[in-house]
Design an enzyme around this catalytic site. Structure first.
Site, short mmCIF file in Angstrom:
data_model
loop_
_atom_site.label_atom_id
_atom_site.label_comp_id
_atom_site.label_asym_id
_atom_site.label_seq_id
_atom_site.Cartn_x
_atom_site.Cartn_y
_atom_site.Cartn_z
N HIS A 22 0.83 -1.21 0.00
CA HIS A 22 0.00 0.00 0.00
C HIS A 22 0.87 1.26 0.00
CE1 HIS A 22 -3.33 -2.58 2.10
NE2 HIS A 22 -3.07 -2.97 0.85
N HIS B 68 -9.16 -1.91 -5.17
CA HIS B 68 -8.06 -2.26 -4.28
C HIS B 68 -7.12 -3.28 -4.92
CE1 HIS B 68 -5.81 -2.52 -0.58
NE2 HIS B 68 -5.74 -3.83 -0.80
N ASP C 236 -3.06 -2.85 -5.22
CA ASP C 236 -2.01 -3.82 -4.91
C ASP C 236 -1.09 -4.06 -6.10
OD1 ASP C 236 -2.76 -4.24 -2.29
OD2 ASP C 236 -3.95 -6.04 -2.72
N HIS D 113 -0.99 -10.99 -4.89
CA HIS D 113 0.42 -10.63 -4.72
C HIS D 113 1.38 -11.63 -5.34
CE1 HIS D 113 -0.44 -7.16 -2.36
NE2 HIS D 113 -1.11 -7.85 -1.44
N HIS E 161 38.72 -16.20 -40.64
CA HIS E 161 38.26 -16.17 -42.03
C HIS E 161 39.47 -16.08 -42.94
CE1 HIS E 161 35.92 -14.45 -45.53
NE2 HIS E 161 35.16 -15.48 -45.16
#
Length: 438
Positions: free
Chosen positions: A81, A237, A241, A264, A344
């Site tokens: 929060h 909410h 989060d 979460h 090369h």
């Protein structure tokens, strides 16, 4: 250019942790440029510092249903929060002194954190703010929940809430986030749990500091002993989060986050993947938004800010002439130390023809990405036609690469390239590129 932010003055608050019920004091202090968000456990010997980033994350089983950072012995729990408030108010650098192991729950939302940050004042700093734009889609899922993150010019969240509960109907919300929107639509949305699970959570050591005021407890008929601030406060909410968890990537975010029933654990899986993508693209130079002025001479460091190529695949030492979107000339100085000469025809070393074409393409890429309409895009090599090799290129030669634009549209570009050594044509090719958003 958006500047980094810290707070203007020191302020404090206190409360109890939602899960531990521990009493805790927080003091917010200004921090310097590029210092990030740091929690300082002032109650412990040595006052250990825990940086708020994905590398500091504790596994979900250590502290279920919340986001925690640190180690088993030195940690700070339930930071989401507060992190959402910092993200929502665009605070990049701050030191947070804390004298216990959990951030206070306050009213169960980000509102009180946001209020104290605004009371402290926001102080702009003399450096550009870091912003990460999602480069390619990222998908995570677990237990029937999923999140996909895709490129977007804004930070947008689309969230679908879906509980099998009579008082928690399926809900959807989509927002483009900025400080004003966060404050108005998200900051005051409070955490919630189901009545059926509340006692079980407390038996397992969670929610000890929760009550009917700081947590919306949802029974069969609705919220118990409280009233909703929004009709759809639950989905808001969940978005709060998600915002807090994603701020652990260490910078502001641009992208579209599409979440279905995420919590979460899943949010943090996405944060880790986005952090990995951020590191990968930043290491390749793709994330740098640098664009030269017309006529500017560019050294190798400036070229690296435009092209994603790095040694041993960067074949330009310098751009000596640039007419944006029209023509450019680059230089490659060749020595026996160049890795391709060693393998090369080592008895008689010559530069591989495909690398001459690639060098022309890189000069073409710089030329095409300079105009205003192509800024922020990437140039991917699509095809090469009419390739002709006239002479060999040897160690000690200076390769001069001249490119001229053909038709350049919003999504494709055509380039005619020629390579010279001592004024003599050694190779030429017609090249085609795809121009895509970076």
């Amino acid at each position: 250019m958006v500047k980094q932010n810290t707070i203007a003055k020191e302020l404090s608050l206190k409360g109890i942790g939602l899960h531990t019920a521990n009493k805790v004091n927080l003091t917010f202090k200004p921090a310097g440029i590029d210092s990030g968000i740091n929690f300082i456990r002032i109650d412990l010997p040595g006052k250990p510092v825990i940086k708020a980033c994905v590398d500091s994350l504790l596994p979900p089983q250590f502290s279920p249903r919340r986001t925690s950072i640190g180690t088993d012995s030195v940690n700070v729990q339930t930071i989401e929060h507060l992190m959402a408030a910092l993200a929502g108010r665009a605070i990049d650098n701050i030191n947070i002194e804390i004298d216990n192991n959990e951030v206070p729950g306050l009213d169960g939302s980000s509102l009180n954190f946001l209020e104290i940050l605004e009371k402290a004042g926001i102080a702009a700093q003399d450096k550009v703010r870091q912003q990460y734009s999602i480069r390619e889609p990222v998908f995570v899922e677990e237990d029937g929940s999923s999140i996909i993150a895709v490129p977007s010019e804004e930070f947008r969240i689309s969230y679908t809430l879906n509980y099998n509960h009579s008082a928690l109907k399926t809900d959807f919300m989509e927002l483009d986030l900025n400080p004003q929107v966060f404050k108005r639509e998200i900051a005051s949305a409070r955490t919630f749990c189901l009545e059926d699970e509340a006692n079980e959570l407390q038996r397992h050591g969670m929610g000890r500091g929760a009550n009917y005021e700081n947590t919306l407890v949802v029974g069969k008929k609705g919220v118990i002993k409280n009233k909703l601030r929004f009709e759809n406060e639950f989905v808001r909410h969940k978005m709060l989060d998600l915002i807090g968890d994603l701020y652990l990537i260490g910078s502001a975010l641009k992208g579209h986050i599409i979440a279905l029933r995420s919590g979460h654990s899943l949010n943090l899986k996405l944060a880790k993947k986005l952090s990995q993508q951020k590191m990968r693209f930043s290491a390749g130079g793709i994330g740098v938004k640098y664009h030269p002025a017309a006529g500017e001479e560019l050294d190798v460091e400036a070229i690296k800010k435009i092209l994603p190529h790095r040694d041993p695949f960067l074949f330009i030492d310098k751009i000596v002439s640039l007419e944006m979107g029209k023509r450019a000339t680059g230089i490659k100085n060749l020595t026996m130390e160049d890795y391709f000469f060693k393998g090369h025809f080592p008895g008689r070393p010559v530069m591989p023809g495909v690398l001459i074409v690639e060098a022309m393409a890189q000069v073409g890429g710089v030329m095409m990405l300079a105009p205003e309409e192509n800024r922020g895009k990437l140039a991917f090599f699509l095809s090469a036609n009419n390739i002709k090799f006239r002479r060999t290129v040897l160690p000690g030669d200076q390769l001069v690469l001249e490119v001229e634009a053909g038709r350049i549209k919003s999504k494709t570009g055509q380039v005619f390239g020629k390579a010279f050594v001592e004024g003599k044509l050694v190779a030429e090719a017609d090249l085609m590129f795809a121009l895509v958003e970076g």
